[in-house]
Write a protein that holds these residues in place. Structure first.
Motif, PDB file in Angstrom:
ATOM      1  N   THR A 197      81.904  14.771 -70.631  1.00  0.00           N
ATOM      2  CA  THR A 197      80.466  14.668 -70.854  1.00  0.00           C
ATOM      3  C   THR A 197      80.151  14.282 -72.300  1.00  0.00           C
ATOM      4  O   THR A 197      79.126  13.646 -72.558  1.00  0.00           O
ATOM      5  CB  THR A 197      79.748  15.982 -70.493  1.00  0.00           C
ATOM      6  OG1 THR A 197      80.342  17.055 -71.215  1.00  0.00           O
ATOM      7  CG2 THR A 197      79.821  16.249 -69.008  1.00  0.00           C
TER       8      THR A 197
ATOM      9  N   TYR B 199      74.984  16.021 -72.029  1.00  0.00           N
ATOM     10  CA  TYR B 199      74.765  14.865 -71.164  1.00  0.00           C
ATOM     11  C   TYR B 199      73.693  15.221 -70.138  1.00  0.00           C
ATOM     12  O   TYR B 199      73.778  16.258 -69.482  1.00  0.00           O
ATOM     13  CB  TYR B 199      76.084  14.472 -70.488  1.00  0.00           C
ATOM     14  CG  TYR B 199      76.021  13.230 -69.667  1.00  0.00           C
ATOM     15  CD1 TYR B 199      75.615  12.027 -70.220  1.00  0.00           C
ATOM     16  CD2 TYR B 199      76.370  13.239 -68.323  1.00  0.00           C
ATOM     17  CE1 TYR B 199      75.557  10.873 -69.466  1.00  0.00           C
ATOM     18  CE2 TYR B 199      76.334  12.100 -67.562  1.00  0.00           C
ATOM     19  CZ  TYR B 199      75.912  10.918 -68.143  1.00  0.00           C
ATOM     20  OH  TYR B 199      75.854   9.774 -67.393  1.00  0.00           O
ATOM     21  N   THR B 200      72.677  14.375 -70.026  1.00  0.00           N
ATOM     22  CA  THR B 200      71.517  14.715 -69.187  1.00  0.00           C
ATOM     23  C   THR B 200      71.873  14.830 -67.707  1.00  0.00           C
ATOM     24  O   THR B 200      71.313  15.669 -67.008  1.00  0.00           O
ATOM     25  CB  THR B 200      70.394  13.675 -69.370  1.00  0.00           C
ATOM     26  OG1 THR B 200      70.912  12.374 -69.148  1.00  0.00           O
ATOM     27  CG2 THR B 200      69.804  13.757 -70.755  1.00  0.00           C
ATOM     28  N   GLN B 201      72.798  14.005 -67.210  1.00  0.00           N
ATOM     29  CA  GLN B 201      73.190  14.085 -65.808  1.00  0.00           C
ATOM     30  C   GLN B 201      74.357  15.046 -65.582  1.00  0.00           C
ATOM     31  O   GLN B 201      74.912  15.108 -64.491  1.00  0.00           O
ATOM     32  CB  GLN B 201      73.569  12.705 -65.260  1.00  0.00           C
ATOM     33  CG  GLN B 201      72.397  11.809 -64.934  1.00  0.00           C
ATOM     34  CD  GLN B 201      71.862  11.084 -66.140  1.00  0.00           C
ATOM     35  OE1 GLN B 201      72.626  10.719 -67.025  1.00  0.00           O
ATOM     36  NE2 GLN B 201      70.556  10.875 -66.196  1.00  0.00           N
TER      37      GLN B 201
ATOM     38  N   THR C  98      76.489  18.633 -65.163  1.00  0.00           N
ATOM     39  CA  THR C  98      76.258  19.834 -64.358  1.00  0.00           C
ATOM     40  C   THR C  98      76.701  21.044 -65.173  1.00  0.00           C
ATOM     41  O   THR C  98      76.646  21.028 -66.400  1.00  0.00           O
ATOM     42  CB  THR C  98      77.045  19.739 -63.043  1.00  0.00           C
ATOM     43  OG1 THR C  98      78.440  19.601 -63.358  1.00  0.00           O
ATOM     44  CG2 THR C  98      76.587  18.563 -62.206  1.00  0.00           C
TER      45      THR C  98
END
Length: 158
Positions: free
Chosen positions: A35, A69-71, A73
């Motif tokens: 990430t 990182y925005t996407q 998890t």
């Protein structure tokens, strides 16, 4: 998919060249998580207040901010974690000796991708005093004035 070519700068530490006299520079790889790489590829990083330090025969980068990182998890990374720098043993020993004996410090100057690999440019630096900074600014202003005068003369204005 073909590998990237060339050099893509992600972040640069412009304040470092103002606050320090850079003696020498080194290119180092960074040990990153997935990430972190994705966040860097999106062009998000900050080198403000970042520094490198030698411990246990290895060099680590402290206080470098790579936002989550925005996407990502639950496997997302911590933004200001300590990251290991990847250098040759000879380079590590040379840097450690200079930092210990000469009172120099290691400052990150740039983070970039070189042929697809995340790299950081480390500068071996000595801190500037206030009068050194003023002298550098005076030199820079004088250089600008000289180039302006040359430009005006070449255009026939003077």
């Amino acid at each position: 998919m073909p590998r990237e070519k060339g050099r893509k700068v992600v972040a640069s530490n412009r304040k470092a060249r103002h606050d320090y006299t850079i003696m020498d520079t080194y290119e180092a790889g960074m040990q990153l998580t997935g990430t972190e790489v994705k966040s860097l590829r999106a062009g998000r990083a900050s080198l403000v207040d970042a520094f490198a330090q030698v411990s246990n025969g290895e060099i680590f980068l402290h206080s470098m901010h790579i936002p989550e990182y925005t996407q990502g998890t639950w496997t997302n990374h911590e933004p200001r974690r300590i990251r290991k720098l990847l250098l040759n043993r000879a380079e590590i020993l040379k840097l450690a000796g200079k930092v210990r004996e000469d009172g120099l410090t290691m400052v990150p100057l740039q983070v970039y991708f070189a042929d697809g690999w995340a790299k950081v440019e480390i500068g071996l630096a000595r801190g500037k005093r206030d009068y050194d900074k003023r002298q550098d600014l005076a030199k820079k202003d004088a250089q600008k004035e000289i180039s302006r005068a040359v430009g005006r003369r070449s255009k026939g204005m003077d």
